[in-house]
Design an enzyme around this catalytic site. Sequence first.
Site, mmCIF file in Angstrom:
data_model
loop_
_atom_site.group_PDB
_atom_site.id
_atom_site.type_symbol
_atom_site.label_atom_id
_atom_site.label_comp_id
_atom_site.label_asym_id
_atom_site.label_seq_id
_atom_site.Cartn_x
_atom_site.Cartn_y
_atom_site.Cartn_z
ATOM 1 N N GLU A 170 -0.779 -1.888 5.138
ATOM 2 C CA GLU A 170 0.149 -1.930 6.275
ATOM 3 C C GLU A 170 0.151 -0.618 7.044
ATOM 4 O O GLU A 170 0.378 -0.599 8.249
ATOM 5 C CB GLU A 170 1.570 -2.245 5.771
ATOM 6 C CG GLU A 170 2.564 -2.594 6.875
ATOM 7 C CD GLU A 170 3.080 -1.390 7.655
ATOM 8 O OE1 GLU A 170 3.226 -1.498 8.885
ATOM 9 O OE2 GLU A 170 3.319 -0.333 7.040
ATOM 10 N N ASP A 174 0.819 -1.220 0.000
ATOM 11 C CA ASP A 174 0.000 0.000 0.000
ATOM 12 C C ASP A 174 0.857 1.276 0.000
ATOM 13 O O ASP A 174 2.036 1.256 0.334
ATOM 14 C CB ASP A 174 -0.953 0.014 1.209
ATOM 15 C CG ASP A 174 -0.215 -0.123 2.534
ATOM 16 O OD1 ASP A 174 0.795 -0.859 2.596
ATOM 17 O OD2 ASP A 174 -0.637 0.504 3.520
HETATM 18 NI NI NI Z 1 6.831 0.759 5.331
#
Ligand code: NI
Length: 404
Positions: A141, A84
């Site tokens: 994340e 991401d």
């Molecule tokens: Ni990172």
Amino acid sequence: MPFSSVHPVEYIRRWQDDYTRFRRDLHAHPELGFEEHRTAQRISERLTALGIEHHTGIGKTGIVAVIRGQATSPHSIGLRADMDALSMQEEGDRAHASTVPGRMHGCGHDGHATMLLACAHYLQETRRFAGTVYLIFQPAEEGRGGGKAMLADGLFERFPAERLFALHNWPGLPVGKVAVHPGPVMAACDRIVIDIEGCGGHGAHPHLTVDPVLVAGHIITAVQSIVARNISPLDHAVVSLCGVQAGNMDAMNVIPRTAHLVGTVRTFLPETRHWIEARLRELVTAIAAGFGAKVKLRYEQVDPATCNDAQQARFAARVAAQLFGEENVIHDLEPSMGAEDFSFMLQKKPGAYLRLGQSNGEGDEQGGRFLHNSRYDFNDAIIPYGAGLLAGLVEAGLPLIEKR
Ligand code: NI
């Protein structure tokens, strides 16, 4: 030596141009957590072209690819990469700059996904291992809970990896260096919101009010005593109040009714984490009560600390030394107060989180910039290092011939 016939880094280096193009395409099209539809599509297309079994839609936009070695074995390894981007504006004029305003691959997750894909390519072609490898492309994340979402979606029930490895590019280290050690690597990350309620009124008649701005000021100062006076000097912790909001900047003679503070807490030990939350509650409640105000503290635990299993960290360091030379393995790089949601997976399975150098040395204007800097860029030169390192962990961890 498991790498005597083919060195994974050299093998993968032949594909440098192709994977550089792939990485730069991801960089130009950044997507936030759980919105990685195009990214997942690109990865899935490549896996299909390589003939690799894979499963999409795990944890919303996550993918797990499965590769089986030349020999069967009940053993398995999971390799994980995030994919991401961040809510930030990229600066600079590079040709592959973000095409989406306010979105940027400012942490190099475009590179992590690319390295895991190149690793899959290598493992599929060579399959010099016994057992099963699960390649986990994780969404979200950056504080959006992608690791948790994959676990909730039955990640390890469906893909029962025995142990796990992941890596992050590290601008503080030169290209070709790897850092890994047992114990905490990245901190636990929590969010705090403090809502103070007083009684507003005229700035000229403060005795008729309960001033929440004054209460906020005392809280801001007092919480700094927690790390300084309640935590062992040999432990590590941070309490940062990063946002203050109260009153109206056009109303210079109005004492507002409410004030709000937001911040973050970083710790490594679970007991320190709980102690800080408890002390915050006590301090905030007592200070507000002392001034006759009401207060509400919301304390949200976001990510636990990322802790490497001792045995797996030592194993990863040995593999890195075989691949890159012992002089390029750093065993004592200090942990980062940043957080990482691979921590949720490491709570379920033993494993290790490695940091891979990506700076070209002093004055490196891109690869040497801090993560989340608006001019940061992933250094494509490390694609073969990262992909080769992940592949090396598989070949050494799932050897074709058992050592006697
Ligand atoms: Ni990172």
